[in-house]
Design a protein around this motif. Structure first.
Motif, PDB file in Angstrom:
ATOM      1  N   LEU A   1      70.144  56.466  33.849  1.00  0.00           N
ATOM      2  CA  LEU A   1      70.942  55.292  33.495  1.00  0.00           C
ATOM      3  C   LEU A   1      71.698  54.738  34.701  1.00  0.00           C
ATOM      4  O   LEU A   1      71.762  53.524  34.894  1.00  0.00           O
ATOM      5  CB  LEU A   1      71.918  55.641  32.369  1.00  0.00           C
ATOM      6  CG  LEU A   1      71.282  56.041  31.031  1.00  0.00           C
ATOM      7  CD1 LEU A   1      72.361  56.269  29.978  1.00  0.00           C
ATOM      8  CD2 LEU A   1      70.297  54.986  30.535  1.00  0.00           C
TER       9      LEU A   1
ATOM     10  N   GLY B   1      69.547  52.838  36.825  1.00  0.00           N
ATOM     11  CA  GLY B   1      69.151  51.598  36.166  1.00  0.00           C
ATOM     12  C   GLY B   1      70.270  50.585  36.041  1.00  0.00           C
ATOM     13  O   GLY B   1      70.098  49.535  35.414  1.00  0.00           O
TER      14      GLY B   1
ATOM     15  N   ILE C   1      73.398  51.107  34.652  1.00  0.00           N
ATOM     16  CA  ILE C   1      74.280  51.304  33.503  1.00  0.00           C
ATOM     17  C   ILE C   1      75.500  52.113  33.920  1.00  0.00           C
ATOM     18  O   ILE C   1      75.376  53.141  34.606  1.00  0.00           O
ATOM     19  CB  ILE C   1      73.533  52.044  32.365  1.00  0.00           C
ATOM     20  CG1 ILE C   1      72.353  51.212  31.855  1.00  0.00           C
ATOM     21  CG2 ILE C   1      74.484  52.385  31.220  1.00  0.00           C
ATOM     22  CD1 ILE C   1      72.734  49.934  31.163  1.00  0.00           C
TER      23      ILE C   1
ATOM     24  N   ARG D   1      74.098  44.413  25.018  1.00  0.00           N
ATOM     25  CA  ARG D   1      73.237  44.220  26.194  1.00  0.00           C
ATOM     26  C   ARG D   1      72.929  45.563  26.837  1.00  0.00           C
ATOM     27  O   ARG D   1      71.775  45.863  27.186  1.00  0.00           O
ATOM     28  CB  ARG D   1      73.928  43.303  27.211  1.00  0.00           C
ATOM     29  CG  ARG D   1      73.081  42.998  28.458  1.00  0.00           C
ATOM     30  CD  ARG D   1      73.918  42.497  29.614  1.00  0.00           C
ATOM     31  NE  ARG D   1      74.831  43.489  30.150  1.00  0.00           N
ATOM     32  CZ  ARG D   1      74.451  44.472  30.979  1.00  0.00           C
ATOM     33  NH1 ARG D   1      73.192  44.588  31.354  1.00  0.00           N
ATOM     34  NH2 ARG D   1      75.339  45.345  31.429  1.00  0.00           N
ATOM     35  N   MET D   2      73.965  46.386  27.002  1.00  0.00           N
ATOM     36  CA  MET D   2      73.774  47.704  27.588  1.00  0.00           C
ATOM     37  C   MET D   2      72.877  48.578  26.711  1.00  0.00           C
ATOM     38  O   MET D   2      72.019  49.315  27.219  1.00  0.00           O
ATOM     39  CB  MET D   2      75.129  48.387  27.796  1.00  0.00           C
ATOM     40  CG  MET D   2      75.980  47.761  28.891  1.00  0.00           C
ATOM     41  SD  MET D   2      77.639  48.512  28.995  1.00  0.00           S
ATOM     42  CE  MET D   2      77.254  50.167  29.575  1.00  0.00           C
ATOM     43  N   SER D   3      73.068  48.496  25.402  1.00  0.00           N
ATOM     44  CA  SER D   3      72.277  49.310  24.476  1.00  0.00           C
ATOM     45  C   SER D   3      70.785  49.008  24.624  1.00  0.00           C
ATOM     46  O   SER D   3      69.947  49.922  24.664  1.00  0.00           O
ATOM     47  CB  SER D   3      72.716  49.056  23.032  1.00  0.00           C
ATOM     48  OG  SER D   3      74.058  49.442  22.838  1.00  0.00           O
ATOM     49  N   GLU D   4      70.461  47.724  24.710  1.00  0.00           N
ATOM     50  CA  GLU D   4      69.059  47.338  24.854  1.00  0.00           C
ATOM     51  C   GLU D   4      68.483  47.869  26.172  1.00  0.00           C
ATOM     52  O   GLU D   4      67.347  48.355  26.216  1.00  0.00           O
ATOM     53  CB  GLU D   4      68.917  45.816  24.791  1.00  0.00           C
ATOM     54  CG  GLU D   4      67.481  45.349  24.871  1.00  0.00           C
ATOM     55  CD  GLU D   4      67.292  43.882  24.505  1.00  0.00           C
ATOM     56  OE1 GLU D   4      66.179  43.380  24.697  1.00  0.00           O
ATOM     57  OE2 GLU D   4      68.256  43.248  24.021  1.00  0.00           O
ATOM     58  N   LYS D   5      69.277  47.808  27.227  1.00  0.00           N
ATOM     59  CA  LYS D   5      68.796  48.297  28.523  1.00  0.00           C
ATOM     60  C   LYS D   5      68.659  49.813  28.520  1.00  0.00           C
ATOM     61  O   LYS D   5      67.705  50.370  29.082  1.00  0.00           O
ATOM     62  CB  LYS D   5      69.742  47.846  29.642  1.00  0.00           C
ATOM     63  CG  LYS D   5      69.185  48.092  31.039  1.00  0.00           C
ATOM     64  CD  LYS D   5      69.992  47.395  32.109  1.00  0.00           C
ATOM     65  CE  LYS D   5      69.361  47.590  33.495  1.00  0.00           C
ATOM     66  NZ  LYS D   5      70.127  46.937  34.564  1.00  0.00           N
ATOM     67  N   VAL D   6      69.592  50.499  27.868  1.00  0.00           N
ATOM     68  CA  VAL D   6      69.560  51.962  27.796  1.00  0.00           C
ATOM     69  C   VAL D   6      68.272  52.445  27.128  1.00  0.00           C
ATOM     70  O   VAL D   6      67.565  53.314  27.658  1.00  0.00           O
ATOM     71  CB  VAL D   6      70.796  52.500  27.036  1.00  0.00           C
ATOM     72  CG1 VAL D   6      70.588  53.957  26.619  1.00  0.00           C
ATOM     73  CG2 VAL D   6      72.045  52.376  27.891  1.00  0.00           C
TER      74      VAL D   6
ATOM     75  N   THR E   1      65.539  50.907  26.719  1.00  0.00           N
ATOM     76  CA  THR E   1      64.368  50.513  27.510  1.00  0.00           C
ATOM     77  C   THR E   1      64.166  51.486  28.673  1.00  0.00           C
ATOM     78  O   THR E   1      63.043  51.947  28.926  1.00  0.00           O
ATOM     79  CB  THR E   1      64.536  49.078  28.044  1.00  0.00           C
ATOM     80  OG1 THR E   1      64.697  48.180  26.939  1.00  0.00           O
ATOM     81  CG2 THR E   1      63.325  48.648  28.848  1.00  0.00           C
ATOM     82  N   LEU E   2      65.247  51.834  29.360  1.00  0.00           N
ATOM     83  CA  LEU E   2      65.152  52.762  30.485  1.00  0.00           C
ATOM     84  C   LEU E   2      64.675  54.150  30.047  1.00  0.00           C
ATOM     85  O   LEU E   2      63.956  54.833  30.788  1.00  0.00           O
ATOM     86  CB  LEU E   2      66.521  52.897  31.169  1.00  0.00           C
ATOM     87  CG  LEU E   2      67.006  51.704  31.994  1.00  0.00           C
ATOM     88  CD1 LEU E   2      68.482  51.869  32.343  1.00  0.00           C
ATOM     89  CD2 LEU E   2      66.172  51.562  33.276  1.00  0.00           C
TER      90      LEU E   2
END
Length: 294
Positions: free
Chosen positions: A105, A108, A110, A214-219, A221-222
């Motif tokens: 994370l 990425g 985060i 926004r962070m949740s979606e990126k998390v 995905t990563l």
């Protein structure tokens, strides 16, 4: 369709997490029943892994809920026999390793609490000590540097002051669907943190809500997550959010979400695997639900 829901505490027939486990199992079981599906699950078995292996062979699909350090093993059994409605075993393996999760994370972009080496620990500074592999707030401590005894199976991170909240999301083949932001009731018992339930949904400032989603979606995905995932955050007074835990499975918040959401959560889990998810603006909540543990 015959669906296996294998919840570890209920499957083993006891333990301190059995109330949470029974509530999650009942929520998913009732949700699948409403859709006309048959549900099977292990209950008070001697060997949970053997039960998962047997029941998953009899099922068209399944989901496992278990402590993170055991979840990968049981997920592999599920995947070898039928359709897995949750995160893959590869994703679970990363999420279960708190040190590796923080690394992925952080790289990425985060915000996460920084891991502190024993050489960096300051005597009067507060830190969080948690198992490298473990389940949510189990065996998590807030300690001053002078009281910390470093061990190979624990990590030490900086202490972030703020509110304990979580996000619940469902990840499909083509989209990520935010469900709710939730308040977590975390109390400090001496130096140990204890989970006492939560409030669903929990209202935060619009800017903070957008950032958390926004962070949740990126998390997810990563970490290549699928199905239902819960993400734990610390929300600072300034609106900044740090990810402190990623739970690659249904979490206790699902109990409240099922009460307030205008969609059947079990249906969303199935749609994530076999169809398409609704648009985020179609998903709404009405009222609130508090889940308290004694």
């Amino acid at each position: 369709m015959k669906i296996m829901v294998a919840e570890y505490a209920v499957g083993k027939g006891g333990g301190k997490l059995v109330a949470e486990g029974k509530a999650m199992l009942t929520t998913l079981k009732n949700g699948f029943y409403e859709l006309g599906h048959e549900v099977i699950y292990p209950e008070a078995v001697t060997d949970f892994g053997v039960a998962v292996d047997k029941l998953s062979k009899e099922s068209d699909a399944g989901v496992v809920i278990a402590p993170d350090d055991m979840l990968c093993e049981f997920t592999k059994l599920l995947e070898s026999n039928t359709v897995n409605l949750g995160c893959s075993s590869d994703s679970v393996k990363i999420c279960a390793d708190k040190k590796q999760t923080i690394k992925v994370l952080s790289e990425g972009g985060i915000q996460v609490p920084r891991i502190v080496s024993k050489e960096e620990v300051a005597s009067e500074q507060r830190y969080v000590k948690k198992p490298r592999y473990g389940c949510a707030s189990e065996n998590v401590f807030i300690q001053k540097g002078k009281d910390i005894c470093p061990t190979p199976d624990h990590i030490i991170t900086e202490f972030i002051d703020g509110e304990d909240i979580s996000s619940s999301v469902i990840i499909g083949k083509f989209s990520v669907l935010p469900l709710t932001i939730n308040k977590q009731f975390i109390r400090v018992d001496g130096e140990r943190l204890r989970y006492g339930g939560g409030l669903v949904p929990y209202s935060v400032e619009q800017e903070a809500e957008s950032e958390i989603m926004r962070m949740s979606e990126k998390v997810v995905t990563l970490l290549h997550c699928e199905g239902y995932v819960g993400i734990d955050f610390i929300l600072g007074d300034d609106g900044s959010a740090h990810v402190v835990e990623v739970n690659p499975r249904p979490t206790t918040s699902i109990v409240g979400i099922a009460k307030v959401l205008n969609y059947n959560v079990a249906d969303l889990i199935l749609r994530a695997k076999f169809g398409s998810l609704p648009m985020p603006n179609e998903v709404k909540t009405e009222g609130s639900f508090i889940f308290e543990l004694s």
